[in-house]
Design a protein around this motif. Structure first.
Motif, PDB file in Angstrom:
ATOM      1  N   ALA A  29       0.827  -1.201   0.000  1.00  0.00           N
ATOM      2  CA  ALA A  29       0.000   0.000   0.000  1.00  0.00           C
ATOM      3  C   ALA A  29       0.869   1.262   0.000  1.00  0.00           C
ATOM      4  CB  ALA A  29      -0.918  -0.009   1.215  1.00  0.00           C
ATOM      5  N   ILE A  30       0.267   2.372  -0.425  1.00  0.00           N
ATOM      6  CA  ILE A  30       0.960   3.660  -0.457  1.00  0.00           C
ATOM      7  C   ILE A  30       1.250   4.112   0.972  1.00  0.00           C
ATOM      8  CG2 ILE A  30       0.800   6.054  -1.239  1.00  0.00           C
ATOM      9  CD1 ILE A  30      -1.489   5.069  -3.136  1.00  0.00           C
ATOM     10  N   PRO A  31       2.493   4.449   1.313  1.00  0.00           N
ATOM     11  CA  PRO A  31       2.781   4.938   2.674  1.00  0.00           C
ATOM     12  C   PRO A  31       2.330   6.389   2.830  1.00  0.00           C
ATOM     13  CG  PRO A  31       4.781   4.947   1.361  1.00  0.00           C
ATOM     14  CD  PRO A  31       3.716   4.336   0.489  1.00  0.00           C
ATOM     15  N   VAL A  32       1.577   6.664   3.891  1.00  0.00           N
ATOM     16  CA  VAL A  32       1.049   8.013   4.108  1.00  0.00           C
ATOM     17  C   VAL A  32       1.208   8.407   5.573  1.00  0.00           C
ATOM     18  CG1 VAL A  32      -0.624   7.890   2.219  1.00  0.00           C
ATOM     19  CG2 VAL A  32      -1.295   7.146   4.518  1.00  0.00           C
ATOM     20  N   THR A  33       1.038   9.682   5.838  1.00  0.00           N
ATOM     21  CA  THR A  33       1.068  10.216   7.192  1.00  0.00           C
ATOM     22  C   THR A  33      -0.018  11.260   7.332  1.00  0.00           C
ATOM     23  OG1 THR A  33       2.432  11.379   8.838  1.00  0.00           O
ATOM     24  CG2 THR A  33       2.740  12.001   6.539  1.00  0.00           C
ATOM     25  N   THR A  34      -0.438  11.499   8.574  1.00  0.00           N
ATOM     26  CA  THR A  34      -1.406  12.564   8.839  1.00  0.00           C
ATOM     27  C   THR A  34      -0.716  13.889   9.151  1.00  0.00           C
ATOM     28  OG1 THR A  34      -1.498  11.898  11.171  1.00  0.00           O
ATOM     29  CG2 THR A  34      -3.165  10.970   9.683  1.00  0.00           C
ATOM     30  N   ARG A  35       0.603  13.865   9.279  1.00  0.00           N
ATOM     31  CA  ARG A  35       1.361  15.091   9.560  1.00  0.00           C
ATOM     32  C   ARG A  35       1.707  15.759   8.231  1.00  0.00           C
ATOM     33  NH1 ARG A  35       2.909  15.525  14.740  1.00  0.00           N
ATOM     34  NH2 ARG A  35       4.558  17.003  14.216  1.00  0.00           N
ATOM     35  N   LEU A  36       0.831  16.643   7.796  1.00  0.00           N
ATOM     36  CA  LEU A  36       0.957  17.272   6.486  1.00  0.00           C
ATOM     37  C   LEU A  36       2.054  18.337   6.497  1.00  0.00           C
ATOM     38  CD1 LEU A  36      -2.826  17.839   5.629  1.00  0.00           C
ATOM     39  CD2 LEU A  36      -1.466  15.752   5.388  1.00  0.00           C
ATOM     40  N   LEU A  37       2.723  18.463   5.343  1.00  0.00           N
ATOM     41  CA  LEU A  37       3.695  19.529   5.110  1.00  0.00           C
ATOM     42  C   LEU A  37       3.384  20.163   3.761  1.00  0.00           C
ATOM     43  CD1 LEU A  37       7.096  17.859   6.115  1.00  0.00           C
ATOM     44  CD2 LEU A  37       5.758  19.459   7.478  1.00  0.00           C
ATOM     45  N   PHE A  38       3.338  21.483   3.730  1.00  0.00           N
ATOM     46  CA  PHE A  38       3.125  22.206   2.481  1.00  0.00           C
ATOM     47  C   PHE A  38       4.436  22.932   2.175  1.00  0.00           C
ATOM     48  CE2 PHE A  38      -0.960  21.488   4.391  1.00  0.00           C
ATOM     49  CZ  PHE A  38      -1.721  21.034   3.342  1.00  0.00           C
ATOM     50  N   LYS A  39       5.205  22.341   1.258  1.00  0.00           N
ATOM     51  CA  LYS A  39       6.604  22.702   1.078  1.00  0.00           C
ATOM     52  C   LYS A  39       6.844  23.368  -0.265  1.00  0.00           C
ATOM     53  CE  LYS A  39      11.161  20.443   1.462  1.00  0.00           C
ATOM     54  NZ  LYS A  39      11.830  19.141   1.695  1.00  0.00           N
ATOM     55  N   SER A  40       7.587  24.466  -0.229  1.00  0.00           N
ATOM     56  CA  SER A  40       7.971  25.148  -1.462  1.00  0.00           C
ATOM     57  C   SER A  40       9.446  25.533  -1.387  1.00  0.00           C
ATOM     58  CB  SER A  40       7.075  26.371  -1.685  1.00  0.00           C
ATOM     59  OG  SER A  40       7.286  26.917  -2.979  1.00  0.00           O
TER      60      SER A  40
ATOM     61  N   GLY B 169       2.192  26.172  11.801  1.00  0.00           N
ATOM     62  CA  GLY B 169       3.484  26.811  11.951  1.00  0.00           C
ATOM     63  C   GLY B 169       4.155  27.059  10.614  1.00  0.00           C
ATOM     64  N   LEU B 170       5.332  27.680  10.670  1.00  0.00           N
ATOM     65  CA  LEU B 170       6.059  28.057   9.460  1.00  0.00           C
ATOM     66  C   LEU B 170       7.541  27.769   9.646  1.00  0.00           C
ATOM     67  CD1 LEU B 170       6.086  29.556   6.654  1.00  0.00           C
ATOM     68  CD2 LEU B 170       6.530  31.656   7.956  1.00  0.00           C
ATOM     69  N   ILE B 171       8.144  27.165   8.635  1.00  0.00           N
ATOM     70  CA  ILE B 171       9.595  26.964   8.591  1.00  0.00           C
ATOM     71  C   ILE B 171      10.137  27.714   7.381  1.00  0.00           C
ATOM     72  CG2 ILE B 171      11.469  25.294   8.360  1.00  0.00           C
ATOM     73  CD1 ILE B 171       9.587  23.194   9.541  1.00  0.00           C
TER      74      ILE B 171
ATOM     75  N   TYR C 196      11.009  28.327  -0.521  1.00  0.00           N
ATOM     76  CA  TYR C 196      11.464  29.102   0.632  1.00  0.00           C
ATOM     77  C   TYR C 196      10.748  28.750   1.930  1.00  0.00           C
ATOM     78  CZ  TYR C 196      13.324  31.986  -3.163  1.00  0.00           C
ATOM     79  OH  TYR C 196      13.979  32.416  -4.288  1.00  0.00           O
ATOM     80  N   ALA C 197       9.546  28.241   1.841  1.00  0.00           N
ATOM     81  CA  ALA C 197       8.727  28.088   3.037  1.00  0.00           C
ATOM     82  C   ALA C 197       8.102  26.706   3.133  1.00  0.00           C
ATOM     83  CB  ALA C 197       7.624  29.158   3.051  1.00  0.00           C
ATOM     84  N   ILE C 198       7.899  26.267   4.381  1.00  0.00           N
ATOM     85  CA  ILE C 198       7.157  25.045   4.671  1.00  0.00           C
ATOM     86  C   ILE C 198       6.111  25.393   5.729  1.00  0.00           C
ATOM     87  CG2 ILE C 198       7.259  22.674   5.485  1.00  0.00           C
ATOM     88  CD1 ILE C 198      10.224  22.646   4.805  1.00  0.00           C
TER      89      ILE C 198
ATOM     90  N   ASP D 279      10.483  39.868  -1.596  1.00  0.00           N
ATOM     91  CA  ASP D 279       9.137  39.748  -2.165  1.00  0.00           C
ATOM     92  C   ASP D 279       8.849  38.305  -2.582  1.00  0.00           C
ATOM     93  OD1 ASP D 279       8.637  42.425  -1.801  1.00  0.00           O
ATOM     94  OD2 ASP D 279       9.226  42.992  -3.832  1.00  0.00           O
ATOM     95  N   ALA D 280       9.874  37.624  -3.119  1.00  0.00           N
ATOM     96  CA  ALA D 280       9.690  36.221  -3.517  1.00  0.00           C
ATOM     97  C   ALA D 280       9.427  35.347  -2.298  1.00  0.00           C
ATOM     98  CB  ALA D 280      10.922  35.730  -4.272  1.00  0.00           C
ATOM     99  N   ILE D 281      10.128  35.628  -1.203  1.00  0.00           N
ATOM    100  CA  ILE D 281       9.899  34.869   0.032  1.00  0.00           C
ATOM    101  C   ILE D 281       8.485  35.101   0.540  1.00  0.00           C
ATOM    102  CG2 ILE D 281      10.612  34.588   2.434  1.00  0.00           C
ATOM    103  CD1 ILE D 281      13.447  35.405   1.552  1.00  0.00           C
ATOM    104  N   ALA D 282       8.059  36.351   0.551  1.00  0.00           N
ATOM    105  CA  ALA D 282       6.717  36.675   1.031  1.00  0.00           C
ATOM    106  C   ALA D 282       5.646  36.006   0.170  1.00  0.00           C
ATOM    107  CB  ALA D 282       6.529  38.194   1.040  1.00  0.00           C
ATOM    108  N   GLU D 283       5.828  36.009  -1.145  1.00  0.00           N
ATOM    109  CA  GLU D 283       4.863  35.366  -2.040  1.00  0.00           C
ATOM    110  C   GLU D 283       4.811  33.863  -1.802  1.00  0.00           C
ATOM    111  OE1 GLU D 283       5.931  36.407  -5.993  1.00  0.00           O
ATOM    112  OE2 GLU D 283       5.520  38.565  -5.741  1.00  0.00           O
ATOM    113  N   ASP D 284       5.965  33.273  -1.540  1.00  0.00           N
ATOM    114  CA  ASP D 284       6.026  31.835  -1.299  1.00  0.00           C
ATOM    115  C   ASP D 284       5.302  31.468  -0.004  1.00  0.00           C
ATOM    116  OD1 ASP D 284       7.015  29.624  -2.751  1.00  0.00           O
ATOM    117  OD2 ASP D 284       8.546  29.272  -1.246  1.00  0.00           O
ATOM    118  N   ILE D 285       5.535  32.249   1.027  1.00  0.00           N
ATOM    119  CA  ILE D 285       4.856  32.001   2.309  1.00  0.00           C
ATOM    120  C   ILE D 285       3.341  32.100   2.125  1.00  0.00           C
ATOM    121  CG2 ILE D 285       4.477  32.871   4.645  1.00  0.00           C
ATOM    122  CD1 ILE D 285       7.389  33.877   4.605  1.00  0.00           C
ATOM    123  N   ALA D 286       2.900  33.158   1.441  1.00  0.00           N
ATOM    124  CA  ALA D 286       1.461  33.363   1.246  1.00  0.00           C
ATOM    125  C   ALA D 286       0.852  32.229   0.431  1.00  0.00           C
ATOM    126  CB  ALA D 286       1.225  34.705   0.555  1.00  0.00           C
TER     127      ALA D 286
END
Length: 353
Positions: free
Chosen positions: A95-106, A152-154, A108-110, A165-172
């Motif tokens: 089966a596909i390995p999954v987790t409930t601890r989501l990360l939204f990663k780009s 939270g934010l990393i 500059y920002a996570i 400005d690129a960092i701010a856009e990435d966070i948003a």
């Protein structure tokens, strides 16, 4: 050429062009990303709990792409909807390995929905830079709805020297994506976001200063096809010594041969060379699971030097690897996360012609 070179190209697969990206440093292939039909790591599903697995502390889930397996199941009952994220590639028949601890990663920002607070990469040492990044995070993220819900934010090391400005856009963008996904947690199984493909991963994770080429045929022009073909051969030259990287069904075996060097330090030199190049070889070949190192003969007093070199090399790799230690027969064992598909499952000889 000297320095880093990023190539964004395609390979000719049996069903059409396959997206691929290559990273070269001083002409040497450092990293390789090739797309597949398997669910990409980072994909987020709204899944439904199916049935628990007795004795393993996990549960099978229903997703649009087939069965998934979740290890953290406290308070979860069959039929419950939940958000999960793909963490790696499934072994054949599993089966596909999954987790409930989501990360939204780009780049500059996570954004971390389950871990509140703002953190900045430790690789960014300058106090003024850290203060500036904290101010950007406060202006963009602190009052965002997803932050008010406890996310939270990393800020990644790539923020060092980047355009504010690129960092701010990435966070948003990551905050907006996290908010949209978290608000869509109820319903039938559905794919909510797609994991990044090779070109997006190259932009996201290869943030060093580099020349970038996107023209079709760049792989052929820079000899990448030949470098990929060489990865199908087990023999790897490491200075005057040789190592053989051979995957089996149960584990990957790595054998070190000192070659023509018959000096007293030949074993240590060969083993150190293997340690420095091993993460790159495993990364390029897409190998994970158990890795057994059959090192060249060396005195036990040299083992700490070998372990130090291996630890330093693994520290620069982005795949979680556990240094399990020495066996009674004098082999060294590693346990490596299956973060990628084996190269042999992604590329056929016809694709390199």
């Amino acid at each position: 050429m000297k320095g880093h070179l990023i190539l964004l190209d395609h390979l000719n697969g049996p069903e059409g062009a396959v997206e691929a990206a290559a990273l070269l440093r001083d002409g040497k292939l450092e990293d390789l990303q090739i797309d597949s039909t398997a669910p990409r790591p980072g994909t987020v599903y709204r899944a439904k709990a199916d049935r628990p697995v007795k004795g393993q502390g996990g549960m099978f889930l229903n997703t649009p792409d087939g069965s998934a397996f979740l290890r953290q199941i406290k308070g979860l009952a069959p039929g419950d909807p939940l958000l999960v994220q793909v963490t790696g590639f499934a072994e054949p028949g599993k089966a596909i390995p999954v987790t409930t601890r989501l990360l939204f990663k780009s780049r500059y920002a996570i954004v971390t929905p389950d871990a509140p607070g703002t953190n900045i990469s430790r690789q960014i040492k300058d106090d003024d830079t850290r203060d500036d990044l904290l101010q950007i995070a406060h202006d963009v993220f602190a009052n965002h709805p997803v932050a008010e819900k406890g996310a939270g934010l990393i800020l990644r090391s790539s923020c060092d020297g980047a355009d504010e400005d690129a960092i701010a856009e990435d966070i948003a963008a990551m905050a907006d994506l996290a908010e949209a996904v978290l608000n869509d947690a109820v319903g039938e199984p559905e794919k909510l976001t797609e994991g990044d493909g090779p070109h997006a991963l190259a932009w996201r994770d290869w943030a060093m200063e580099a020349q970038i080429e996107t023209e079709a045929g760049s792989f052929e022009n820079h000899g990448v096809l030949e470098k990929i073909e060489a990865l199908f051969r087990p023999e790897v030259a490491i200075g005057g010594a040789t190592m053989f990287v051979e995957p089996t069904r149960a584990f990957t075996a790595v054998d070190v041969n000192t070659g023509a060097d018959t000096s007293l330090s030949a074993g240590l030199k060969a083993n150190l060379a293997m340690a420095r190049d091993l993460p790159r070889q495993l990364r390029l070949r897409g190998l994970g699971g158990v890795v057994i190192l059959d090192v060249a003969p060396m005195p036990k007093k040299d083992r700490p030097a070998f372990e130090g070199a291996l630890r330093a090399a693994l520290r620069t790799d982005d795949t979680d690897t556990v240094m399990a230690g020495w066996t009674p027969l004098g082999n060294y064992e590693l346990q490596r996360k299956r973060a990628r598909l084996p190269l042999s499952e992604l590329v056929t000889p016809e694709m390199l012609e």
